[in-house]
Design a protein around this motif. Sequence first.
Motif, PDB file in Angstrom:
ATOM      1  N   ARG A   1       0.779  -1.261  -0.156  1.00  0.00           N
ATOM      2  CA  ARG A   1      -0.053   0.008   0.183  1.00  0.00           C
ATOM      3  C   ARG A   1       0.789   1.396   0.000  1.00  0.00           C
ATOM      4  O   ARG A   1       0.398   2.245  -0.562  1.00  0.00           O
ATOM      5  CB  ARG A   1      -0.888   0.036   1.115  1.00  0.00           C
ATOM      6  CG  ARG A   1      -2.014  -1.082   1.153  1.00  0.00           C
ATOM      7  CD  ARG A   1      -2.941  -1.025   2.453  1.00  0.00           C
ATOM      8  NE  ARG A   1      -3.938  -0.121   2.380  1.00  0.00           N
ATOM      9  CZ  ARG A   1      -4.757   0.431   3.204  1.00  0.00           C
ATOM     10  NH1 ARG A   1      -4.760  -0.174   4.339  1.00  0.00           N
ATOM     11  NH2 ARG A   1      -5.536   1.570   3.114  1.00  0.00           N
TER      12      ARG A   1
ATOM     13  N   PRO B   1      -3.424   2.259  -7.110  1.00  0.00           N
ATOM     14  CA  PRO B   1      -4.238   1.477  -8.012  1.00  0.00           C
ATOM     15  C   PRO B   1      -3.850   1.877  -9.375  1.00  0.00           C
ATOM     16  O   PRO B   1      -3.517   2.851  -9.792  1.00  0.00           O
ATOM     17  CB  PRO B   1      -5.584   1.870  -7.702  1.00  0.00           C
ATOM     18  CG  PRO B   1      -5.597   2.416  -6.359  1.00  0.00           C
ATOM     19  CD  PRO B   1      -4.165   2.958  -6.122  1.00  0.00           C
TER      20      PRO B   1
ATOM     21  N   GLN C   1      -2.777 -11.840  -3.909  1.00  0.00           N
ATOM     22  CA  GLN C   1      -4.201 -11.295  -3.736  1.00  0.00           C
ATOM     23  C   GLN C   1      -4.060  -9.968  -2.999  1.00  0.00           C
ATOM     24  O   GLN C   1      -4.937  -9.135  -3.453  1.00  0.00           O
ATOM     25  CB  GLN C   1      -5.056 -12.355  -2.432  1.00  0.00           C
ATOM     26  CG  GLN C   1      -5.123 -13.689  -3.388  1.00  0.00           C
ATOM     27  CD  GLN C   1      -6.312 -13.537  -4.450  1.00  0.00           C
ATOM     28  OE1 GLN C   1      -7.018 -12.844  -4.257  1.00  0.00           O
ATOM     29  NE2 GLN C   1      -6.256 -14.535  -5.318  1.00  0.00           N
ATOM     30  N   ALA C   2      -3.106  -9.796  -2.081  1.00  0.00           N
ATOM     31  CA  ALA C   2      -2.825  -8.581  -1.900  1.00  0.00           C
ATOM     32  C   ALA C   2      -2.704  -7.355  -2.599  1.00  0.00           C
ATOM     33  O   ALA C   2      -3.033  -6.324  -2.747  1.00  0.00           O
ATOM     34  CB  ALA C   2      -1.887  -8.368  -0.690  1.00  0.00           C
TER      35      ALA C   2
ATOM     36  N   LYS D   1      -3.910  -7.607  -5.889  1.00  0.00           N
ATOM     37  CA  LYS D   1      -5.211  -7.394  -6.298  1.00  0.00           C
ATOM     38  C   LYS D   1      -6.072  -6.529  -5.555  1.00  0.00           C
ATOM     39  O   LYS D   1      -6.631  -5.675  -6.252  1.00  0.00           O
ATOM     40  CB  LYS D   1      -5.957  -8.797  -6.329  1.00  0.00           C
ATOM     41  CG  LYS D   1      -7.322  -8.662  -6.891  1.00  0.00           C
ATOM     42  CD  LYS D   1      -8.078 -10.175  -6.471  1.00  0.00           C
ATOM     43  CE  LYS D   1      -9.571  -9.848  -6.644  1.00  0.00           C
ATOM     44  NZ  LYS D   1      -9.740 -10.674  -7.994  1.00  0.00           N
ATOM     45  N   ILE D   2      -6.167  -6.508  -4.244  1.00  0.00           N
ATOM     46  CA  ILE D   2      -6.844  -5.769  -3.510  1.00  0.00           C
ATOM     47  C   ILE D   2      -6.592  -4.437  -3.463  1.00  0.00           C
ATOM     48  O   ILE D   2      -7.331  -3.570  -3.134  1.00  0.00           O
ATOM     49  CB  ILE D   2      -7.407  -6.300  -2.129  1.00  0.00           C
ATOM     50  CG1 ILE D   2      -6.304  -6.462  -1.310  1.00  0.00           C
ATOM     51  CG2 ILE D   2      -8.565  -7.335  -2.157  1.00  0.00           C
ATOM     52  CD1 ILE D   2      -6.707  -6.636   0.244  1.00  0.00           C
ATOM     53  N   ASN D   3      -5.296  -3.978  -3.800  1.00  0.00           N
ATOM     54  CA  ASN D   3      -4.817  -2.857  -3.902  1.00  0.00           C
ATOM     55  C   ASN D   3      -5.178  -2.258  -5.200  1.00  0.00           C
ATOM     56  O   ASN D   3      -4.683  -1.112  -5.401  1.00  0.00           O
ATOM     57  CB  ASN D   3      -3.238  -2.604  -3.601  1.00  0.00           C
ATOM     58  CG  ASN D   3      -2.991  -2.442  -2.117  1.00  0.00           C
ATOM     59  OD1 ASN D   3      -3.888  -2.507  -1.335  1.00  0.00           O
ATOM     60  ND2 ASN D   3      -1.862  -2.578  -1.928  1.00  0.00           N
TER      61      ASN D   3
END
Lengths: 478, 478
Positions: free
Chosen positions: B186, B191, B207-208, B210-212
């Motif tokens: 982060r 993004p 996956q981390a 991806k959610i960023n």
Amino acid sequence: MKLYEQVASTVKDRIDLGYYHEGDKLPSVRGLSQEHGVSISTVQEAYGLLMDDGVIESRPKSGYYVLKHQEIPELPATSSPVPEPLVVAQWQKLKHIIEEYHNQVSTKLSLALPDTETATLKPLIRLITELSRTETSRILNYESAVGSAELCHQIARLAVDSGCRLHPDEIIITIGCQEALSCSLRAVTEPGDIVVVDSPSFFGSVQAIKINGVKALEIPTHPETGISLEALEMAFEQWPIRAVLLTPTNNNPLGYSMPDKHKIRLLALLKRYDIPLIEDDIYGDLNYTLPRPRTIKSFDTEGRVILCSSFSKSVAPGLRIGWVAPGRYREHIMMVKYLSSLSTPPLTQMALAEFIAQGYYEKHLRKMRINYQRDRDAVIGWLKRDMPEGTRISYPQGGYLLWVELPNEIDTNELDRRARLESISIAPGTLFSASGKYKNFMRISCVNSANPAIEKAITTLGRLCKEMQAQIPLAEPV
Amino acid sequence: MKLYEQVASTVKDRIDLGYYHEGDKLPSVRGLSQEHGVSISTVQEAYGLLMDDGVIESRPKSGYYVLKHQEIPELPATSSPVPEPLVVAQWQKLKHIIEEYHNQVSTKLSLALPDTETATLKPLIRLITELSRTETSRILNYESAVGSAELCHQIARLAVDSGCRLHPDEIIITIGCQEALSCSLRAVTEPGDIVVVDSPSFFGSVQAIKINGVKALEIPTHPETGISLEALEMAFEQWPIRAVLLTPTNNNPLGYSMPDKHKIRLLALLKRYDIPLIEDDIYGDLNYTLPRPRTIKSFDTEGRVILCSSFSKSVAPGLRIGWVAPGRYREHIMMVKYLSSLSTPPLTQMALAEFIAQGYYEKHLRKMRINYQRDRDAVIGWLKRDMPEGTRISYPQGGYLLWVELPNEIDTNELDRRARLESISIAPGTLFSASGKYKNFMRISCVNSANPAIEKAITTLGRLCKEMQAQIPLAEPV
């Protein structure tokens, strides 16, 4: 609910909504009996209940009156924040507060720390010690990503007190309320979005908004009834709002609790504009009187409200246990939680579940509610005595935080700087706004007023304020 | 370093770099003594050290040889992922794995769980119990946002073993390595950015990403030497890469450790293109031989490398204690950590710091290294015996995870489905790729091979593979 409880509840509502103020005379027993078509003894029972709860008092040969707790100072005015979405600033200031925590300041009025010295937490320590011995395999391994089943069960049981019917499977355990809020925000917003907050607003929320690349739109907020619903509706018309983030009960820092009617109207507005609510209820259980106010979640039938809370303020922050009831956003919030920290440590979850199950939590809360109300009254008394004329103070009905408006000319960042030289810290008002408003406000904690250092600190703050008003320069450190 | 240690280190380097393979004869004592200009007895001491470390063996009347651990099967080929940035898929599959953890599967080869039943963890439990009794005030309150000073001190001390000189103030404690990775991502990405990963790659990282809202670019990866530096350089030329995220030592799932020379070359590339590296070292301390491989961070003089690790694999995941050495990104990562979870629980931090300080960590690791190497060899033996012809298996030099390539026609998602009916789970290969590649691969844990259930599970997996090859349909559950 029994008949006399209904009557008591109606009277309580009217007091809460401001129909009767402190010290006002209430309707006669006969009058109320006629109004409600109930017996005299039912009304007497209702008034008895309200006296037990510390809401009203009986004056011999005169009747019943709304209890006058003390002569309270004037409240801060309804806030008037900047009417447009803003990128949140103030991180540097917040960092200063965080780092101070382990520094030399001895009287930390700046921090929202509960009383953890109380004897009512001893059983919790005992449970942690015991479980660390007996549950070794479990405490060394991952807990389920959503949290311990026992703790979810206990939280669902407690939620009934706030009017909520939650199934344990609807709850996800988090690392304190901060993780609950952070995951919820990440799940419902994307960078560039606008989120509505009250004003002033908890710095942990507004900063979490900031690091998600989201803008904050602050809404005028009344120190007793909370966010202005008229202003909120205007905002919904004017801006593409993605979510609302509020602490509607025993708000930090302003102390308001939205009346139920406002909570219901807010929910209707959210439905009309199809906007989710992130409800921070972290101080809800610390309401001074029972029953505690209902959560907005408790009125929600659509899964629109994401309820976030924790045991950091009601039990102990070192447990780092919070939770979220994510409603219709469960799947996404669970994913964010998993990818943020996988799961929450098992030992403290197990101990807390037992602490609640064995009735220690409610016993602890009973004592804390009395203590914190006493702390509030004591600190307000000292502030009235010591602070400059024109000071206004919030009057929360739960928790242990006061929001203090000082005369215009007092910059609380400067006050904080001067206070630290005397080993006292306050939370300057600018921390609680996206735009750095509230320069002449401060938030202080009133926990543990029995400690003479607290009264002394208030007296020092009063002196510093007066020195600042007299434009006495700060002596350089020798 | 003493003279004989220098000589031993040189020989070890040559073996690691592939100049000598398993079973190869090493230079004679006399030859080496001449080459290095040292005495015969120094070389003998050097060879003695390497024998103690299980690197070489002495054969009577013949000389010294690189120890042949066993006849190892062929390694998987260098991977060839999709050469463009992708939005990571596979969350549904991962959720399935997470939820299974507390379900009925009895032999969970799918999960990377260390041995927590070992007697070498007893002192840790004792410390938790003791500290919960004696440090009540501290465990109930917030720990510093960056973590306990004692634990940071111990981590800085341990980091010396991986060639790192860290000051305790450079370390931030996190909720496991997942929070370290998540906060680091982060802090350095926004993004729309592209992050480079190896392929296959740990699902928690991808996956981390991806959610960023970030895309993953997978780079071809060799099962012994890791990410292809040539392919990486091409990627840097071709795409606006924002960061690289790798587990360069005892990689999950592929098992490779990048040779030091590759680590140094990678760092030079990162410098040339001014790109930060997030280095996941979670399995680094579980290297079977000593000294453990150096981290890339240990070569970094610019603060470009963000080193993430935890005690979840080396001690116990239930502690939820990880850490990050954030280099030049400290300020931002500290902010993200604070706003994600405020701080890490104090009790387990204190207990772990004592566990390390009193020497129990190193004692525990000594035992685990031996056990996990034995587990690797046992499970590889059973896989060779039971799996279909053409199966290829990784050959990690640390940790307890194997990456298994099955014949093309075997879809491991289907294999997992069939295995679960027999109460066994595997981690299907598709989890480890942004694009869902590796359909005929699986990752399995080999922890605790002394438990007969593990051998039995491998035999069952072999039978299921052969049934799938023979296209025998899955019997419907009765």
